[in-house]
Design a protein around this motif. Sequence first.
Motif, PDB file in Angstrom:
ATOM      1  N   GLY A 147       0.966  -1.104  -0.070  1.00  0.00           N
ATOM      2  CA  GLY A 147       0.086   0.061   0.084  1.00  0.00           C
ATOM      3  C   GLY A 147       1.046   1.303   0.030  1.00  0.00           C
ATOM      4  N   ILE A 148       0.474   2.323  -0.774  1.00  0.00           N
ATOM      5  CA  ILE A 148       1.120   3.487  -0.751  1.00  0.00           C
ATOM      6  C   ILE A 148       0.502   4.575  -0.599  1.00  0.00           C
ATOM      7  CG2 ILE A 148       2.806   4.927  -2.244  1.00  0.00           C
ATOM      8  CD1 ILE A 148       3.511   2.545  -3.817  1.00  0.00           C
ATOM      9  N   MET A 149       0.926   5.547   0.124  1.00  0.00           N
ATOM     10  CA  MET A 149       0.117   6.914   0.283  1.00  0.00           C
ATOM     11  C   MET A 149       1.047   8.047   0.119  1.00  0.00           C
ATOM     12  SD  MET A 149      -2.061   8.618   3.655  1.00  0.00           S
ATOM     13  CE  MET A 149      -0.454   8.479   4.935  1.00  0.00           C
ATOM     14  N   LYS A 150       0.807   8.813  -0.951  1.00  0.00           N
ATOM     15  CA  LYS A 150       1.663   9.707  -1.788  1.00  0.00           C
ATOM     16  C   LYS A 150       1.426  11.190  -0.869  1.00  0.00           C
ATOM     17  CE  LYS A 150       2.534   7.854  -6.172  1.00  0.00           C
ATOM     18  NZ  LYS A 150       2.332   7.833  -7.513  1.00  0.00           N
ATOM     19  N   GLY A 151       2.269  11.930  -0.922  1.00  0.00           N
ATOM     20  CA  GLY A 151       2.056  13.411  -0.204  1.00  0.00           C
ATOM     21  C   GLY A 151       3.340  14.203  -0.379  1.00  0.00           C
ATOM     22  N   ARG A 152       3.404  14.934   0.509  1.00  0.00           N
ATOM     23  CA  ARG A 152       4.771  16.025   0.863  1.00  0.00           C
ATOM     24  C   ARG A 152       4.947  16.217   2.152  1.00  0.00           C
ATOM     25  NH1 ARG A 152       3.104  21.016   2.232  1.00  0.00           N
ATOM     26  NH2 ARG A 152       1.146  21.640   1.737  1.00  0.00           N
ATOM     27  N   ILE A 153       6.221  16.718   2.644  1.00  0.00           N
ATOM     28  CA  ILE A 153       6.496  16.839   4.050  1.00  0.00           C
ATOM     29  C   ILE A 153       6.276  18.499   4.211  1.00  0.00           C
ATOM     30  CG2 ILE A 153       8.238  16.972   5.592  1.00  0.00           C
ATOM     31  CD1 ILE A 153       7.453  14.160   4.721  1.00  0.00           C
ATOM     32  N   ASN A 154       5.415  18.698   5.352  1.00  0.00           N
ATOM     33  CA  ASN A 154       4.933  20.165   5.741  1.00  0.00           C
ATOM     34  C   ASN A 154       6.314  20.699   6.347  1.00  0.00           C
ATOM     35  OD1 ASN A 154       2.949  21.883   5.565  1.00  0.00           O
ATOM     36  ND2 ASN A 154       2.402  21.764   7.869  1.00  0.00           N
ATOM     37  N   HIS A 155       6.190  22.057   6.371  1.00  0.00           N
ATOM     38  CA  HIS A 155       7.434  22.947   7.010  1.00  0.00           C
ATOM     39  C   HIS A 155       7.441  22.828   8.622  1.00  0.00           C
ATOM     40  CE1 HIS A 155       9.122  24.431   3.106  1.00  0.00           C
ATOM     41  NE2 HIS A 155       7.763  24.360   2.919  1.00  0.00           N
ATOM     42  N   THR A 156       6.285  22.571   9.165  1.00  0.00           N
ATOM     43  CA  THR A 156       6.007  22.666  10.478  1.00  0.00           C
ATOM     44  C   THR A 156       5.173  21.439  10.891  1.00  0.00           C
ATOM     45  OG1 THR A 156       4.275  24.467  10.381  1.00  0.00           O
ATOM     46  CG2 THR A 156       6.763  25.042  10.872  1.00  0.00           C
ATOM     47  N   PRO A 157       5.123  21.020  12.354  1.00  0.00           N
ATOM     48  CA  PRO A 157       4.249  19.992  12.466  1.00  0.00           C
ATOM     49  C   PRO A 157       2.867  20.689  12.621  1.00  0.00           C
ATOM     50  CG  PRO A 157       6.193  19.987  13.843  1.00  0.00           C
ATOM     51  CD  PRO A 157       6.322  21.207  13.150  1.00  0.00           C
ATOM     52  N   VAL A 158       1.692  20.128  12.298  1.00  0.00           N
ATOM     53  CA  VAL A 158       0.452  20.466  12.660  1.00  0.00           C
ATOM     54  C   VAL A 158      -0.499  19.081  12.837  1.00  0.00           C
ATOM     55  CG1 VAL A 158      -1.695  21.820  11.752  1.00  0.00           C
ATOM     56  CG2 VAL A 158       0.558  22.427  10.847  1.00  0.00           C
ATOM     57  N   GLY A 159      -1.475  19.432  14.021  1.00  0.00           N
ATOM     58  CA  GLY A 159      -2.355  18.329  14.317  1.00  0.00           C
ATOM     59  C   GLY A 159      -1.858  17.636  15.453  1.00  0.00           C
ATOM     60  N   GLU A 160      -2.877  16.786  16.099  1.00  0.00           N
ATOM     61  CA  GLU A 160      -2.444  16.205  17.379  1.00  0.00           C
ATOM     62  C   GLU A 160      -3.129  14.461  17.342  1.00  0.00           C
ATOM     63  OE1 GLU A 160      -4.952  18.331  20.284  1.00  0.00           O
ATOM     64  OE2 GLU A 160      -3.401  20.071  20.406  1.00  0.00           O
ATOM     65  N   HIS A 161      -3.563  14.294  16.189  1.00  0.00           N
ATOM     66  CA  HIS A 161      -3.753  12.827  16.047  1.00  0.00           C
ATOM     67  C   HIS A 161      -2.890  11.944  15.412  1.00  0.00           C
ATOM     68  CE1 HIS A 161      -7.748  14.059  16.996  1.00  0.00           C
ATOM     69  NE2 HIS A 161      -7.925  14.968  16.014  1.00  0.00           N
ATOM     70  N   GLY A 162      -2.892  10.620  15.457  1.00  0.00           N
ATOM     71  CA  GLY A 162      -2.013   9.773  14.764  1.00  0.00           C
ATOM     72  C   GLY A 162      -0.607   9.631  15.721  1.00  0.00           C
ATOM     73  N   PHE A 163       0.430   9.319  14.878  1.00  0.00           N
ATOM     74  CA  PHE A 163       1.813   9.131  15.547  1.00  0.00           C
ATOM     75  C   PHE A 163       2.782   9.307  14.481  1.00  0.00           C
ATOM     76  CE2 PHE A 163       0.073   5.121  14.098  1.00  0.00           C
ATOM     77  CZ  PHE A 163       1.176   4.588  13.441  1.00  0.00           C
ATOM     78  N   GLY A 164       3.994   8.877  14.787  1.00  0.00           N
ATOM     79  CA  GLY A 164       5.208   9.228  13.847  1.00  0.00           C
ATOM     80  C   GLY A 164       5.309  10.535  13.244  1.00  0.00           C
ATOM     81  N   TYR A 165       5.291  10.289  11.932  1.00  0.00           N
ATOM     82  CA  TYR A 165       5.545  11.513  11.169  1.00  0.00           C
ATOM     83  C   TYR A 165       4.184  12.093  10.755  1.00  0.00           C
ATOM     84  CZ  TYR A 165      10.293   9.701  10.694  1.00  0.00           C
ATOM     85  OH  TYR A 165      11.582   9.235  10.742  1.00  0.00           O
TER      86      TYR A 165
END
Length: 220
Positions: A147-165
């Motif tokens: 499985g692959i999820m494409k995207g990009r890396i943001n310049h700053t962290p945003v959001g409080e859900h999930g984990f890792g990157y």
Amino acid sequence: MKLIVATHNEGKLVEIQSILKADLGSRSETVALVTAGSLGLPDPVETGTSFEENALLKARDVASRTGCPALADDSGLIVDFLGAAPGILSARWSGVHGNDEANLQLLLAQLKDIPDSKRAARFVCAMALVIPASGASSETYEHVEYGIMKGRINHTPVGEHGFGYDPIFVPDDQPGQARAGEKDEKLTSAQMSAQQKNAISHRGQAIRNIVPFIDDKLLK
């Protein structure tokens, strides 16, 4: 039928159960999912050089210890600008396994001042199904899906859900996020609900891709 999920993360079990139920309906009730962690099994040393090798390594280890079919995944983040790093080292990119904040901050430092046009990235997941040899079969069955999820890396962290990157990863696919007057807004994975993220995630895709093989080899 018992299927051992090679993880100590109960959250993965919930995700797999949800997808099995959605794809197999009432037949999913014949599959009893159990985590390796709940059985007190150790995490094997991940010596593989690819996601597929590590997923198979973990599934084989659990299958050999329990004699039961096993399901395992290995996943990570690939950043094009960094030559496909951190890859299989994603969970220990900073040198300490599982230190999400340190891993995230190191990656941001490595991409400092890099423009959006060069911040393309993707999460990749390899999902392995291993069925040990039994009376009905003299050979071990192994199969891997991706499985692959494409995207990009943001310049700053945003959001409080999930984990890792998740706080710095902006998926290309943005399910159900647009609101009136905010059609151009792009959410990080950490801003999405679990339901939204699971609908597009690399792990969710890999699970859905391997469900037909679970159905064919274990339920028929």
